[in-house]
Design a protein around this motif. Structure first.
Motif, mmCIF file in Angstrom:
data_model
loop_
_atom_site.group_PDB
_atom_site.id
_atom_site.type_symbol
_atom_site.label_atom_id
_atom_site.label_comp_id
_atom_site.label_asym_id
_atom_site.label_seq_id
_atom_site.Cartn_x
_atom_site.Cartn_y
_atom_site.Cartn_z
ATOM 1 N N GLU A 174 -6.843 31.657 38.048
ATOM 2 C CA GLU A 174 -5.727 30.730 37.984
ATOM 3 C C GLU A 174 -5.194 30.497 39.384
ATOM 4 O OE1 GLU A 174 -3.085 32.789 35.342
ATOM 5 O OE2 GLU A 174 -2.344 34.122 36.902
ATOM 6 N N ARG A 202 -2.980 27.956 30.576
ATOM 7 C CA ARG A 202 -4.440 28.053 30.564
ATOM 8 C C ARG A 202 -5.075 26.689 30.773
ATOM 9 N NH1 ARG A 202 -6.575 31.730 25.707
ATOM 10 N NH2 ARG A 202 -8.495 31.311 26.862
ATOM 11 N N LYS A 205 -4.785 25.931 34.330
ATOM 12 C CA LYS A 205 -5.324 27.018 35.153
ATOM 13 C C LYS A 205 -4.355 27.393 36.270
ATOM 14 C CE LYS A 205 -10.159 25.872 34.178
ATOM 15 N NZ LYS A 205 -11.483 25.522 34.734
#
Length: 344
Positions: A174, A202, A205
């Motif tokens: 990330e 998510r 990222k």
């Protein structure tokens, strides 16, 4: 570098305990270059019985124990809650315990080693992840059903202890800066449920702290370092019910209700109530944020504390259930910590 033998670990641990008897097992493990799971498995200053079966089977059976003390922690916050394990759902990779007192979200993918432990006459059940770090502990109290506890340990006792093989943690890929901050903000403003926030991270990222920095001050703004003490003090003075979340890789533990007795002990700011204890190392807090998210029930506001490494230490919300709006007094309290207006 070869792992220490059980005998050498026991010997070095015994010497460390003699030299510094007040060190807790987590601190001893760090000093000895080992993990807490390795010290437990090697009976370093305690006696342990490995528990056989998978995490879901063991957790599903916890309801028989009656009142206990549940403990979850990360490096800088310890969350202790008294109550019984009820409302258990533990069949898949994610489980929940949804009782009026003990409220947990369980992520079983990281759980690996399980023990019944006796240390200084105190009995507990201890669960560790693949990296040998403690995920969750359950302590027997004077209110626990003693025969049920003994039967539980006997039921799951393994014939022999498995070898502890440490698996390093693989960090998520990330960024601390989203590639498209405008798109992130638009997505944030379209949220309908606070649980969708992680999915958003998510998708983009981006780290949690990176998202806060990019969203705009009406959605997330940094506040003064003493904000958590001011918040808890005001909540205690007004009997304002709050929610306190402490998490590690394998669990989220939640307290819902008022707080009463507050006490500072060195770097630790503590809640010391009969059924709920929080121990928070405020010296480890590198940044504090007031965060606002839209939901189908209206705006929901939180106070979030982060370490220098960007790890979430603890989160606080006003007490609420799905389908209910946020308590107005809670939002007013967090607005009082904020230099800039929040989205509404």
């Amino acid at each position: 570098m070869a792992a220490p033998t059980e005998e050498s670990l026991q010997s070095r641990n015994a010497q460390l305990q003699q030299d510094e008897p007040k060190l807790r097992i987590r601190e001893r493990a760090l000093r000895l270059g080992a993990t807490e799971a390795e010290l437990v498995a090697a009976d370093c200053g305690l006696s342990s019985t490995a528990l056989a079966g998978n995490a879901q089977e063991i957790v599903s059976a916890l309801g028989v124990l009656g009142p206990v003390m549940a403990l979850s922690r990360n490096d800088f916050a310890v969350h202790e809650r008294h109550g019984s394990y009820t409302g258990i759902e533990a069949k898949g990779p994610v489980g929940i315990v949804l009782g009026p007192d003990i409220d947990l979200r369980l992520f079983f993918g990281s759980w690996k080693y399980f023990y019944a432990v006796t240390e200084n006459g105190r009995q507990s059940l201890q669960f560790f992840d693949k990296a040998g770090q403690a995920v969750h502990k359950i302590y027997r109290t004077e209110h626990t059903d003693g025969p049920a506890w003994d039967a539980f340990v006997a039921r799951f006792a393994a014939a022999q202890k498995p070898e502890v093989v440490i698996e390093p943690v693989v960090a998520a890929v990330e960024s601390d800066t989203p590639s498209d901050a405008a798109a992130l903000r638009a997505h944030w403003l379209a949220l309908k449920d606070t649980h969708d926030f992680f999915t958003m991270l998510r998708q983009f990222k981006v780290s949690r702290l990176g998202a806060l920095r990019a969203a705009g001050e009406d959605l997330a703004q940094q506040v003064e370092a003493d904000g958590v003490e001011r918040m808890l003090t005001r909540a205690a003075e007004t009997a304002l019910p709050i929610m306190c979340f402490v998490a590690n890789r394998g669990i989220v533990q939640i307290h819902t209700g008022p707080v009463k007795k507050l006490l500072r002990t060195g770097p630790w700011f503590n809640v010391l109530d009969e059924s709920f204890n929080l121990h928070l190392n405020t010296e480890a807090v590198a940044s504090s944020w007031v965060v606002s998210k839209p939901t189908s029930d209206g705006w929901v506001t939180s106070l979030e504390l982060y370490s220098a490494e960007g790890e979430l230490i603890v989160q606080f919300f006003g007490a609420r259930k799905p389908g209910q709006p946020e308590i107005g007094a809670w939002r007013e309290l967090l607005l009082s910590l904020s230099a800039q207006p929040l989205a509404a």
